[in-house]
Write a protein that holds these residues in place. Structure first.
Motif, PDB file in Angstrom:
ATOM      1  N   ALA A  18       0.837  -1.213   0.000  1.00  0.00           N
ATOM      2  CA  ALA A  18       0.000   0.000   0.000  1.00  0.00           C
ATOM      3  C   ALA A  18       0.861   1.249   0.000  1.00  0.00           C
ATOM      4  O   ALA A  18       0.518   2.240  -0.641  1.00  0.00           O
ATOM      5  N   HIS A  26      -5.471  -2.312  -2.061  1.00  0.00           N
ATOM      6  CA  HIS A  26      -6.923  -2.394  -2.268  1.00  0.00           C
ATOM      7  C   HIS A  26      -7.246  -3.209  -3.517  1.00  0.00           C
ATOM      8  O   HIS A  26      -8.233  -3.944  -3.540  1.00  0.00           O
ATOM      9  N   ARG A  31     -10.852  -4.400  -4.051  1.00  0.00           N
ATOM     10  CA  ARG A  31     -11.621  -3.155  -3.867  1.00  0.00           C
ATOM     11  C   ARG A  31     -11.158  -2.186  -4.957  1.00  0.00           C
ATOM     12  O   ARG A  31     -10.333  -1.308  -4.698  1.00  0.00           O
ATOM     13  N   ARG A  34     -11.829   1.842  -4.728  1.00  0.00           N
ATOM     14  CA  ARG A  34     -10.953   2.460  -3.731  1.00  0.00           C
ATOM     15  C   ARG A  34      -9.502   2.502  -4.227  1.00  0.00           C
ATOM     16  O   ARG A  34      -8.787   3.472  -3.990  1.00  0.00           O
ATOM     17  N   ALA A  35      -9.092   1.430  -4.898  1.00  0.00           N
ATOM     18  CA  ALA A  35      -7.725   1.372  -5.433  1.00  0.00           C
ATOM     19  C   ALA A  35      -7.486   2.527  -6.404  1.00  0.00           C
ATOM     20  O   ALA A  35      -6.480   3.235  -6.310  1.00  0.00           O
ATOM     21  N   SER A 126      -4.485   5.070   3.664  1.00  0.00           N
ATOM     22  CA  SER A 126      -5.021   4.033   2.767  1.00  0.00           C
ATOM     23  C   SER A 126      -4.451   2.664   3.134  1.00  0.00           C
ATOM     24  O   SER A 126      -5.136   1.648   3.021  1.00  0.00           O
ATOM     25  N   ASP A 129      -6.368   1.512   6.098  1.00  0.00           N
ATOM     26  CA  ASP A 129      -7.691   1.096   5.615  1.00  0.00           C
ATOM     27  C   ASP A 129      -7.625  -0.317   5.020  1.00  0.00           C
ATOM     28  O   ASP A 129      -8.481  -1.160   5.305  1.00  0.00           O
ATOM     29  N   ALA A 130      -6.567  -0.560   4.237  1.00  0.00           N
ATOM     30  CA  ALA A 130      -6.378  -1.894   3.633  1.00  0.00           C
ATOM     31  C   ALA A 130      -6.189  -2.952   4.713  1.00  0.00           C
ATOM     32  O   ALA A 130      -6.722  -4.058   4.620  1.00  0.00           O
TER      33      ALA A 130
END
Lengths: 139, 57
Positions: A18, A26, A31, A34-35, A126, A129-130
């Motif tokens: 990430a 993501h 996802r 989001r990516a 991010s 989040d991942a």
């Protein structure tokens, strides 16, 4: 990507992924929206900040020793992952200011530097989040 | 590109990222996105307008 194969990846590798390529973790976790959002946001903010005259603090360069909070500023840039390394590789073409004072005299320098750190923070968030998705805390 | 358009893009992307980071339910996420976007963009407009009063020249 199957659920089983994503679970096999250690969380450190996911965070590293990430950090290095924004949005890649993501994408790995399937996802896609989001990516793309993280990839576009971090990339756009980073290169826009460079275009507006951001000061990328790099250890061992002119002014590093006299710069206040130099290490934190360097880490703020480093948080952008691959973009930061690309900026270092092509620094003679894109960071084309002969002196630091000349760079800091650019009208948009302060805004640009703030935008650079914003991109870095979004990239780190991010990653978190991942990690939350990987742990199953989020969908 | 004008500063208002840049501010709009900034508010849009940061609100989108924050909505995904902060909220996990779809409805909550949309509500958070709209709220954050309005706060960001209005702040940019108001602060930008106020900065015109500063003696920058």
């Amino acid at each position: 990507m199957s659920q089983k194969s994503t679970r096999n990846l250690p969380p450190v590798a996911l965070l590293g992924m990430a950090w290095l390529v924004p949005g890649s973790a993501h994408l790995f976790l399937n996802r896609r929206f989001r990516a793309v959002l993280y990839f576009v946001t971090v990339g756009l903010f980073f290169w826009l900040s460079i275009a507006l005259g951001a000061y990328v603090v790099i250890p061992g360069t002119e002014g590093y020793a006299t710069e206040s909070f130099a290490m934190f500023k360097f880490l703020g840039g480093l948080a952008n992952g691959l973009h930061f390394f690309l900026a270092l590789i092509f620094k003679s073409e894109i960071l084309n200011y002969s002196t630091i004072n000349q760079l800091k005299a650019v009208l948009t320098n302060e805004y640009a530097t703030t935008l650079l750190y914003t991109a870095g923070i979004i990239n780190i968030l991010s990653g978190v989040d991942a990690l939350d998705i990987w742990k199953g805390k989020k969908n | 590109m004008g500063p208002v358009i840049l501010g709009f893009i900034f508010a849009l992307l940061v609100s989108g990222c924050f909505a995904f980071i902060e909220r996990s339910e779809r409805q909550e996420r949309i509500r958070y996105f709209i709220k954050a976007f309005c706060y960001f963009f209005l702040s940019i407009l108001i602060l930008g307008w106020l900065m015109r009063l500063l003696p920058l020249n």
